[in-house]
Write a protein that holds these residues in place. Structure first.
Motif, short mmCIF file in Angstrom:
data_model
loop_
_atom_site.label_atom_id
_atom_site.label_comp_id
_atom_site.label_asym_id
_atom_site.label_seq_id
_atom_site.Cartn_x
_atom_site.Cartn_y
_atom_site.Cartn_z
N GLU A 164 45.19 125.59 10.12
CA GLU A 164 46.18 124.99 9.23
C GLU A 164 46.97 123.99 10.08
O GLU A 164 47.51 124.36 11.12
CB GLU A 164 47.08 126.10 8.70
CG GLU A 164 48.10 125.65 7.70
CD GLU A 164 48.89 126.83 7.18
OE1 GLU A 164 50.04 126.97 7.61
OE2 GLU A 164 48.35 127.60 6.37
N ILE A 165 47.02 122.76 9.63
CA ILE A 165 47.68 121.70 10.40
C ILE A 165 48.92 121.23 9.64
O ILE A 165 48.86 120.92 8.46
CB ILE A 165 46.73 120.49 10.62
CG1 ILE A 165 45.44 120.95 11.29
CG2 ILE A 165 47.40 119.42 11.45
CD1 ILE A 165 44.31 121.12 10.37
N HIS A 166 50.03 121.18 10.37
CA HIS A 166 51.29 120.69 9.81
C HIS A 166 51.60 119.36 10.48
O HIS A 166 51.53 119.25 11.70
CB HIS A 166 52.43 121.67 10.07
CG HIS A 166 52.19 123.00 9.45
ND1 HIS A 166 52.75 123.35 8.25
CD2 HIS A 166 51.45 124.07 9.86
CE1 HIS A 166 52.36 124.57 7.94
NE2 HIS A 166 51.57 125.02 8.89
N ILE A 167 51.95 118.37 9.68
CA ILE A 167 52.28 117.06 10.22
C ILE A 167 53.74 116.78 9.90
O ILE A 167 54.17 116.86 8.75
CB ILE A 167 51.39 115.95 9.60
CG1 ILE A 167 49.92 116.27 9.88
CG2 ILE A 167 51.78 114.59 10.16
CD1 ILE A 167 48.95 115.35 9.19
N GLU A 168 54.50 116.50 10.96
CA GLU A 168 55.92 116.19 10.80
C GLU A 168 56.17 114.77 11.26
O GLU A 168 55.58 114.30 12.22
CB GLU A 168 56.76 117.17 11.62
CG GLU A 168 56.64 118.60 11.17
CD GLU A 168 57.44 119.56 12.03
OE1 GLU A 168 58.06 119.11 13.02
OE2 GLU A 168 57.44 120.75 11.71
N LYS A 178 57.54 108.59 13.98
CA LYS A 178 56.51 109.12 14.87
C LYS A 178 56.01 110.45 14.33
O LYS A 178 56.79 111.33 14.01
CB LYS A 178 57.09 109.31 16.27
CG LYS A 178 56.06 109.74 17.27
CD LYS A 178 56.62 109.83 18.67
CE LYS A 178 55.51 110.26 19.61
NZ LYS A 178 55.99 110.42 20.96
N LYS A 179 54.69 110.57 14.22
CA LYS A 179 54.10 111.80 13.68
C LYS A 179 53.82 112.79 14.80
O LYS A 179 53.39 112.42 15.88
CB LYS A 179 52.78 111.49 12.95
CG LYS A 179 52.98 110.77 11.65
CD LYS A 179 51.66 110.59 10.95
CE LYS A 179 51.85 109.92 9.61
NZ LYS A 179 50.59 109.75 8.90
N SER A 180 54.07 114.06 14.52
CA SER A 180 53.69 115.12 15.44
C SER A 180 52.84 116.12 14.66
O SER A 180 53.03 116.34 13.47
CB SER A 180 54.92 115.79 16.05
OG SER A 180 55.74 116.35 15.04
N TYR A 181 51.89 116.71 15.36
CA TYR A 181 50.91 117.60 14.74
C TYR A 181 51.04 119.00 15.35
O TYR A 181 51.11 119.14 16.58
CB TYR A 181 49.49 117.08 14.98
CG TYR A 181 49.26 115.72 14.39
CD1 TYR A 181 48.72 115.58 13.13
CD2 TYR A 181 49.59 114.57 15.10
CE1 TYR A 181 48.51 114.32 12.57
CE2 TYR A 181 49.38 113.31 14.55
CZ TYR A 181 48.85 113.20 13.29
OH TYR A 181 48.65 111.95 12.75
N TYR A 182 51.07 119.98 14.49
CA TYR A 182 51.13 121.38 14.92
C TYR A 182 50.05 122.13 14.16
O TYR A 182 49.94 122.01 12.94
CB TYR A 182 52.51 121.97 14.62
CG TYR A 182 52.58 123.45 14.85
CD1 TYR A 182 52.66 123.95 16.14
CD2 TYR A 182 52.54 124.34 13.79
CE1 TYR A 182 52.70 125.31 16.38
CE2 TYR A 182 52.59 125.71 14.02
CZ TYR A 182 52.67 126.19 15.31
OH TYR A 182 52.70 127.52 15.53
N ALA A 183 49.25 122.91 14.88
CA ALA A 183 48.15 123.65 14.23
C ALA A 183 48.22 125.13 14.58
O ALA A 183 48.63 125.50 15.69
CB ALA A 183 46.81 123.08 14.67
N THR A 184 47.86 125.94 13.62
CA THR A 184 47.61 127.36 13.86
C THR A 184 46.15 127.59 13.53
O THR A 184 45.63 126.99 12.59
CB THR A 184 48.49 128.27 12.99
OG1 THR A 184 48.25 127.95 11.61
CG2 THR A 184 49.96 128.07 13.30
#
Length: 162
Positions: free
Chosen positions: A123-127, A132-138
């Motif tokens: 699951e990828i969250h884009i903030e 500027k985009k940052s990506y966080y994945a679980t």
């Protein structure tokens, strides 16, 4: 005459006891059916809640998303540097800035041998902060003993692996 009354009374008692047992059996059967129905409804609700997202649109996976997924997966491996990835797709989930991805990972185990390709779901969250985009994945890696359960929890990945 007394014997006849005792016999009739005994027959009446047996008949009443038999009826009571039948009625009690009916009550137990009804309770068991109600329990089974409640359990089935609970299982259905659990199935619906575990299939969190339905991937509505598949799209090409960007390098940023791949890196976020790989970083998340490496944190779960015994030998992160040995990891080899196959990314199949990333898709929109219907939730704003949340995406779902599926693929395979192969890495060395504690004995130094590759275990073989194992499915993963991420699951990828884009903030966005100041443009500027940052990506966080679980990510979740399947246990090969229970891969059928993995696909029940992540149905969007089912059918991708052969």
């Amino acid at each position: 005459m007394l014997i006849r009354q005792i016999v009739l009374l005994s027959i009446a008692c047996i008949a009443l006891t038999s009826c009571a047992h039948r009625n009690q059996s009916d009550v137990y059967a009804q309770q068991a059916a109600a329990r089974r129905q409640a359990e089935e409804a609970e299982k259905q609700a659990a199935r619906e809640s575990t299939a969190r997202y339905v991937v509505s649109h598949k799209m090409q996976m960007s390098m940023e998303i791949q890196k976020a997924i790989e970083d998340s997966l490496r944190g779960k491996l015994k030998d992160p540097e040995s990891a080899r990835f196959k990314h199949y797709f990333v898709g929109e989930t219907g939730v704003e800035n949340v995406f779902s991805a599926c693929g395979e990972v192969n890495a060395k185990n504690s004995y130094g041998g590759y275990v073989g390709s194992v499915p993963y779901s991420s699951e990828i969250h884009i903030e966005s902060n100041n443009g500027k985009k940052s990506y966080y994945a679980t990510a979740t890696i399947a246990d090969l003993k229970y891969v059928d359960i993995f696909f029940k929890f992540y149905p969007q990945c089912d059918g991708l692996f052969k």
